[in-house]
Design an enzyme around this catalytic site. Structure first.
Site, PDB file in Angstrom:
ATOM      1  N   LEU A  64       0.857  -1.177   0.000  1.00  0.00           N
ATOM      2  CA  LEU A  64       0.000   0.000   0.000  1.00  0.00           C
ATOM      3  C   LEU A  64       0.896   1.231   0.000  1.00  0.00           C
ATOM      4  O   LEU A  64       1.471   1.613   1.018  1.00  0.00           O
ATOM      5  CB  LEU A  64      -0.930  -0.016   1.212  1.00  0.00           C
ATOM      6  N   ASP A  65       1.019   1.844  -1.165  1.00  0.00           N
ATOM      7  CA  ASP A  65       1.946   2.960  -1.370  1.00  0.00           C
ATOM      8  C   ASP A  65       1.437   4.232  -0.672  1.00  0.00           C
ATOM      9  O   ASP A  65       0.258   4.570  -0.764  1.00  0.00           O
ATOM     10  CB  ASP A  65       2.093   3.215  -2.876  1.00  0.00           C
ATOM     11  N   ALA A  66       2.343   4.924   0.007  1.00  0.00           N
ATOM     12  CA  ALA A  66       2.048   6.231   0.623  1.00  0.00           C
ATOM     13  C   ALA A  66       0.767   6.201   1.447  1.00  0.00           C
ATOM     14  O   ALA A  66       0.017   7.173   1.482  1.00  0.00           O
ATOM     15  CB  ALA A  66       1.957   7.301  -0.462  1.00  0.00           C
TER      16      ALA A  66
END
Length: 551
Positions: free
Chosen positions: A223-225
């Site tokens: 889960l990016d950023a």
């Protein structure tokens, strides 16, 4: 708490009546697709981080990657983490236009499905924002009512000083819409439009993408950023309680349809905030990035001693055996400074940054602070160049392998960036071409040329890759390096970073010398796993070298 209850906790019973029936149908479909698939987790996992278009030539990128994997990755790496593979408009994939398609030239979903039979695959879900060229945003600008609340419209004259910023670019960007100019939230760039998770329709789309990636072979999801996900006026808009609840909702969904899957949260923040994404150890992220490690290793080489690294490592703990650290030294991003701000004094950080600029030709990226000032956010440098400095190649190689010995030796799963596996130096040409600091460590390879370099046994690329493979294979052969094998940090000689890993059948003493002097450690008997040397009573560790001693 099940996924339905998690949804109600965030969006309420009214939204649940509208959306849960559709979500339930989607979950059932995913469950049927995934019923015979597993996450394939092992006692220990070594992860390769790579772009899907890392290699280019006459064939599509993923076909070339498959060929490279057969020669140099099988039996070495367990997991392949593919950075974004969708059509994009900027930021090397992190401005997604269409989440369910592969970018031109990559290949087909079948390429990924074949690879999922050889490796556990980890897919990148860029869930915080979409490209300004995505159909969702274009429909929003065109006045389509179904998409008007997909994004966060805000008044640029309002006080947003509490919002934590990772960039120096404007928080809000103006766009020409069907009914006049509007300003939308753009945390990372004017081409990356933040999604509005207050709207359950946005979560529905995110859930559909999440499940599609699981169905398409990506049983680990990054889960990016994620820390920026939920925005609320009057808050920092960072690590909001509803952000944590959404991660827990994804976790509950994964456990129902793919119980051996893994959620990995990417939060480049101080350690305390980072580990908060473990939740209670059973309900949120399975893995969090170990962000302090890359900079602390560089700091230890800079100081020629490891007391800060040892003190930090001795305080690490996990909330349960269902969680672990995602250890890494380098990635497609720079080396974060924020994660060590509570560990290393600010003046020492400043000195290290200047040292890396002078000795390693590093670049620095900045963030904007609440008072309008800016401070260093990350150092942009290849990890090999960061450790090479003015040293000859043999010494630089020794320092580099020592650093990766720390990465591979410490408790958790170890992730190696493809450019680190190949010993890549700073790509200044890439920076000149793109105008972006991060391009210094995002080099892509002409496949034929890379094969020639790897066949030349004395080339830097061939030597580094061969030694890295050897380290990984030694690690994988010993259960003392299993993900959850016990770790005890020793704080004796400040020049050494020492720790004991205890597995079911073996106990290994790891001694890493960060100084330029030979250090003797008494009271050691055993066999060095790396050299085969038999050790009786004491061991000498050469400058910048390390030992893994089976006691």
């Amino acid at each position: 708490m099940g996924w339905k209850e998690r949804f109600i906790e965030i969006y309420g019973s009214g939204a649940a009546r509208e959306w849960l029936p559709e979500l339930e149908k989607r979950m059932q479909a995913a469950g049927e697709t995934l019923q015979n698939k597993t996450g394939g987790t092992k006692d220990q996992n070594v992860i390769l981080i790579t772009y899907p278009d890392q290699f280019y030539g006459e064939e599509n990128n993923l076909t070339l990657f498959e060929r490279f994997a057969q020669m140099y990755l099988e039996g070495v790496f367990d997991v392949v983490h593919f950075l974004p593979f969708c059509p994009y408009s900027s930021d090397d994939g992190f401005s997604v236009i269409d989440y369910k398609s592969l970018a031109d030239g990559l290949g087909e979903w079948e390429n990924l499905e074949r690879l999922s039979g050889q490796f556990i695959l980890m897919y990148d879900f860029v869930c915080n924002h979409v490209s300004a060229e995505s159909k969702w945003f274009l429909k929003c600008l065109a006045g389509d009512k179904a998409y008007e609340n997909f994004f966060i419209e805000a008044d640029p004259k309002a006080d947003w000083s509490m919002v934590i910023r990772p960039r120096t670019t404007p928080l809000l960007t103006g766009f020409s819409a069907a009914d006049g100019e509007k300003y939308y939230w753009t945390t990372f760039s004017e081409d990356q439009i933040d999604l509005n998770y207050h709207n359950p329709a946005v979560f529905w789309e995110a859930a559909d993408i999440f499940l599609t990636y699981l169905e398409r072979g990506g049983t680990w999801i990054r889960l990016d950023a994620i820390g920026f996900l939920w925005k609320e006026a009057g808050t920092s808009c960072m690590h909001h309680e509803n952000t944590h609840r959404i991660v827990k909702l994804f976790r509950a969904m994964m456990e129902e349809v793919c119980p051996e899957g893994r959620i990995v949260t990417e939060t480049n923040v101080p350690h305390e905030d980072n580990v908060s994404y473990f939740g209670n150890g059973y309900d949120e992220s399975h893995m969090v990035y170990q962000f302090p490690l890359p900079m602390l290793v560089l700091y230890s080489f800079y100081k020629k001693e490891a007391s800060v690294l040892s003190n930090w490592a001795s305080g690490l703990s996990l909330p349960s055996d269902k969680t672990c650290f995602f250890n890494f030294l380098a990635s497609h991003d720079g080396i974060g400074i924020n994660p060590v701000r509570s560990i290393v004094p600010e003046e020492e950080i400043d000195r290290l940054v200047v040292h890396l600029q002078e000795k390693s030709d590093a670049l620095v990226s900045y963030k904007e602070n609440a008072d309008g000032s800016r401070s260093a956010y990350e150092v942009n440098v290849s990890y090999f160049s960061a450790l090479q400095e003015d040293y000859d190649f043999e010494t630089a190689k020794c320092r580099y392998l020592n650093a990766h010995g720390v990465l591979l030796g410490m408790q958790g799963d170890a992730a190696v960036y493809i450019n680190s596996y190949l010993g890549v130096e700073n790509d200044r040409e890439g920076v000149s071409r793109t105008g972006r600091n991060r391009s210094i460590n995002r080099k892509k390879f002409a496949y034929g040329q890379l094969m020639k370099e790897l066949e030349e046994t004395q080339s830097r690329t061939a030597q580094i890759r061969k030694e890295m493979e050897r380290l990984i294979r030694v690690r994988k052969s010993c259960d003392a390096f299993d993900t959850h094998a016990r770790q005890t940090v020793l704080r004796e000689q400040k020049e050494l970073f020492g720790y004991i890993r205890s597995g079911k059948t073996k106990t290994v003493l790891c001694l890493h010398n960060f100084s330029d002097k030979t250090i003797e450690r008494a009271g050691v008997s055993g066999r060095d796993l790396l050299s085969g040397e038999e050790i009786e009573e004491s061991v000498k560790i050469a400058p910048f070298d390390f030992k893994w001693i089976a006691l």
